[in-house]
Scaffold this active site. Structure first.
Site, PDB file in Angstrom:
ATOM      1  N   ASP A   1      -1.132   6.128   9.096  1.00 41.03           N
ATOM      2  CA  ASP A   1      -0.752   6.538   7.693  1.00 41.03           C
ATOM      3  C   ASP A   1      -0.957   8.031   6.822  1.00 41.03           C
ATOM      4  OD1 ASP A   1       0.621   4.150   4.797  1.00 41.03           O
ATOM      5  OD2 ASP A   1       0.125   6.572   4.362  1.00 41.03           O
TER       6      ASP A   1
ATOM      7  N   ASN B   1       6.293   0.207   9.835  1.00 37.35           N
ATOM      8  CA  ASN B   1       6.519   0.041   7.896  1.00 37.35           C
ATOM      9  C   ASN B   1       6.688   0.507   7.314  1.00 37.35           C
ATOM     10  OD1 ASN B   1       6.477  -1.574   5.127  1.00 37.35           O
ATOM     11  ND2 ASN B   1       4.644  -0.391   5.783  1.00 37.35           N
TER      12      ASN B   1
ATOM     13  N   TYR C   1      18.942   5.984   2.589  1.00 40.13           N
ATOM     14  CA  TYR C   1      18.278   5.056   2.759  1.00 40.13           C
ATOM     15  C   TYR C   1      19.093   4.254   3.921  1.00 40.13           C
ATOM     16  CZ  TYR C   1      14.981   1.630   1.634  1.00 40.13           C
ATOM     17  OH  TYR C   1      13.559   0.091   1.502  1.00 40.13           O
TER      18      TYR C   1
ATOM     19  N   LYS D   1      17.760   1.937   6.808  1.00 37.84           N
ATOM     20  CA  LYS D   1      17.792   0.383   7.474  1.00 37.84           C
ATOM     21  C   LYS D   1      18.901   0.096   8.047  1.00 37.84           C
ATOM     22  CE  LYS D   1      13.725   1.131   4.953  1.00 37.84           C
ATOM     23  NZ  LYS D   1      12.343   0.931   5.883  1.00 37.84           N
TER      24      LYS D   1
ATOM     25  N   ILE E   1      10.432  -5.376  -3.986  1.00 33.22           N
ATOM     26  CA  ILE E   1       8.934  -5.758  -4.157  1.00 33.22           C
ATOM     27  C   ILE E   1       7.885  -4.576  -4.992  1.00 33.22           C
ATOM     28  CG2 ILE E   1       7.309  -5.965  -2.500  1.00 33.22           C
ATOM     29  CD1 ILE E   1       9.626  -7.500  -1.971  1.00 33.22           C
TER      30      ILE E   1
ATOM     31  N   THR F   1       5.656  -2.271  -5.501  1.00 34.37           N
ATOM     32  CA  THR F   1       4.739  -1.657  -4.574  1.00 34.37           C
ATOM     33  C   THR F   1       4.858  -0.133  -5.372  1.00 34.37           C
ATOM     34  OG1 THR F   1       6.482  -0.818  -3.628  1.00 34.37           O
ATOM     35  CG2 THR F   1       5.542  -2.426  -2.337  1.00 34.37           C
TER      36      THR F   1
HETATM   37  P1  NAI Z   1       5.082   2.575  -0.441  1.00 32.62           P
HETATM   38  O1  NAI Z   1       5.236   3.770  -0.305  1.00 32.62           O
HETATM   39  O2  NAI Z   1       3.745   1.514  -0.714  1.00 32.62           O
HETATM   40  O3  NAI Z   1       3.779   2.488   1.475  1.00 32.62           O
HETATM   41  C1  NAI Z   1       4.963   3.102   2.081  1.00 32.62           C
HETATM   42  C2  NAI Z   1       4.248   3.801   3.182  1.00 32.62           C
HETATM   43  O4  NAI Z   1       4.253   4.680   3.998  1.00 32.62           O
HETATM   44  C3  NAI Z   1       2.725   4.664   2.446  1.00 32.62           C
HETATM   45  O5  NAI Z   1       1.972   4.471   2.570  1.00 32.62           O
HETATM   46  C4  NAI Z   1       2.808   6.522   2.820  1.00 32.62           C
HETATM   47  O6  NAI Z   1       2.101   6.930   2.974  1.00 32.62           O
HETATM   48  C5  NAI Z   1       3.474   5.416   4.213  1.00 32.62           C
HETATM   49  N1  NAI Z   1       4.542   7.156   4.844  1.00 32.62           N
HETATM   50  C6  NAI Z   1       5.280   7.399   4.167  1.00 32.62           C
HETATM   51  N2  NAI Z   1       5.938   8.508   5.082  1.00 32.62           N
HETATM   52  C7  NAI Z   1       4.899   8.419   6.060  1.00 32.62           C
HETATM   53  C8  NAI Z   1       5.289   8.653   7.182  1.00 32.62           C
HETATM   54  N3  NAI Z   1       5.796  10.369   8.221  1.00 32.62           N
HETATM   55  N4  NAI Z   1       4.363   8.824   8.695  1.00 32.62           N
HETATM   56  C9  NAI Z   1       3.453   8.344   8.255  1.00 32.62           C
HETATM   57  N5  NAI Z   1       3.643   6.906   7.250  1.00 32.62           N
HETATM   58  C10 NAI Z   1       4.072   7.768   5.479  1.00 32.62           C
HETATM   59  O7  NAI Z   1       6.644   1.584   0.126  1.00 32.62           O
HETATM   60  P2  NAI Z   1       6.883   0.028   0.227  1.00 32.62           P
HETATM   61  O8  NAI Z   1       7.571  -0.412  -0.440  1.00 32.62           O
HETATM   62  O9  NAI Z   1       5.156  -0.701   0.680  1.00 32.62           O
HETATM   63  O10 NAI Z   1       7.432   0.644   1.211  1.00 32.62           O
HETATM   64  C11 NAI Z   1       6.414  -0.310   2.973  1.00 32.62           C
HETATM   65  C12 NAI Z   1       8.552  -0.226   3.603  1.00 32.62           C
HETATM   66  O11 NAI Z   1       8.890  -1.162   2.991  1.00 32.62           O
HETATM   67  C13 NAI Z   1       9.144   1.031   3.622  1.00 32.62           C
HETATM   68  O12 NAI Z   1       9.842   0.738   5.380  1.00 32.62           O
HETATM   69  C14 NAI Z   1      10.271   0.328   2.603  1.00 32.62           C
HETATM   70  O13 NAI Z   1      11.451   0.842   3.064  1.00 32.62           O
HETATM   71  C15 NAI Z   1      10.218  -0.488   2.990  1.00 32.62           C
HETATM   72  N6  NAI Z   1      11.082  -1.711   1.690  1.00 32.62           N
HETATM   73  C16 NAI Z   1      10.407  -1.343  -0.179  1.00 32.62           C
HETATM   74  C17 NAI Z   1      10.715  -1.783  -0.059  1.00 32.62           C
HETATM   75  C18 NAI Z   1      10.480  -2.091  -1.769  1.00 32.62           C
HETATM   76  O14 NAI Z   1      11.359  -2.812  -3.057  1.00 32.62           O
HETATM   77  N7  NAI Z   1       9.253  -2.150  -1.760  1.00 32.62           N
HETATM   78  C19 NAI Z   1      12.443  -3.489  -0.568  1.00 32.62           C
HETATM   79  C20 NAI Z   1      12.948  -3.177   1.184  1.00 32.62           C
HETATM   80  C21 NAI Z   1      12.309  -2.401   2.049  1.00 32.62           C
END
Ligand code: NAI
Length: 256
Positions: free
Chosen positions: A41, A94, A160, A164, A193, A195
């Site tokens: 991360d 992810n 975005y 995706k 979700i 988060t």
């Molecule tokens: P989050 O913001 O809680 O977690 C994302 C993580 O990715 C964080 O720990 C962040 O530090 C890390 N990150 C960001 N940029 C980075 C980089 N350049 N290099 C390494 N790490 C990096 O978000 P969440 O919701 O857990 O998202 C996880 C995945 O799920 C994402 O790809 C998001 O697009 C996808 N997603 C989330 C949804 C939601 O409703 N929360 C819905 C659909 C998809």
């Protein structure tokens, strides 16, 4: 009761694993026996909290700081895992960012490049180096995190949604390319979700909270652990005949 151990002795990597869906996935993998769950991360304090949680609960969690949009960083991550553990069994790509909420004609080039860099190039780079390791050992399983916005359009989020959609194209193409090699590649498409990502969006636009609930036919937002369980199944041997699949984990949203 002892939890089943389908990931016993497996070395796994989860990008974006210090928060939300990635964190829930990494913890679940470690709880289900992974020899090591490497959380990769960009957020150093999140990594430290994840390792502390692992230490407290006797889970084998390692951390690695990286930016998934950097080829040098991603190559180094996989090399470090291979040097230390000798193999890479499972990978969850992810890490992702939401970017700016603006209509397409107002989307800045900077936002486009940043979102594409993390969400699409980051997944391609991760797959590139993970696949090299998995092909050499003749086995492996990858799950990429797309979105319901990777299947349908999402007004105000053109970069975005495009990123995706791209993740699903990469997933299906790689699944076909490597179908005979013992390496499977699948994706999940989560709905709304709870988060840090959706918290940030709701903070910017409070009406989104109600909107997320209304959009979900089940009448609530999903939890990170509910997505994690789908990812674990796709990664596991239980899904041995599944490759190139985009699993909707969305409370019925895409069934409209
Ligand atoms: P989050 O913001 O809680 O977690 C994302 C993580 O990715 C964080 O720990 C962040 O530090 C890390 N990150 C960001 N940029 C980075 C980089 N350049 N290099 C390494 N790490 C990096 O978000 P969440 O919701 O857990 O998202 C996880 C995945 O799920 C994402 O790809 C998001 O697009 C996808 N997603 C989330 C949804 C939601 O409703 N929360 C819905 C659909 C998809």
């Amino acid at each position: 009761m002892k939890m089943s151990q389908p990931f016993k002795d497996k070395v796994v990597v989860v990008t974006g694993g210090s928060s939300g869906i990635g964190y829930a996935t990494a913890i679940a993998l470690a709880e289900q026996g992974a020899q090591t769950a490497v959380i990769a991360d960009i957020n150093q304090s999140g990594l430290e909290s994840a390792v502390a949680y692992g230490n407290q609960h006797e889970l084998s969690i390692e951390s690695m700081q990286l930016d998934v949009s950097s080829a040098e960083n991603v190559e180094r991550m996989i090399k470090t895992v291979l040097d230390k553990h000798g193999r890479l069994d499972c990978a969850v790509n992810n890490a992702g960012i939401e970017g700016e909420m603006k209509p397409t004609h107002e989307c800045s080039e900077e936002n486009w490049d940043r979102v594409m860099g993390v969400n699409l190039k980051g997944i391609w780079l991760s797959m590139k180096y993970e696949l090299q390791a998995m092909l050499a050992q003749g086995s492996g399983s990858i799950v990429n995190v797309s979105s319901t916005a990777g299947v349908g359009g999402l007004p105000q989020w053109s970069a975005y949604s495009a990123s995706k959609h791209g993740v699903l194209g990469l997933t299906k193409t790689a699944a076909l390319e490597y179908a005979k090699t013992g390496v499977r590649i699948n994706a999940v498409c989560p709905g709304a979700i709870e988060t840090a990502m959706t918290d940030r969006i709701i903070e910017r636009e409070p009406s989104m909270k109600e909107m997320y609930v209304q959009l979900e036919p089940v009448g609530r937002m999903g939890q990170p652990a509910e997505v994690a369980q789908a990812i674990l199944w796709l990664l596991s041997e239980e899904a041995s005949f599944v490759t190139g699949h985009a699993m909707h984990v969305d409370g019925g949203f895409l069934s409209f």
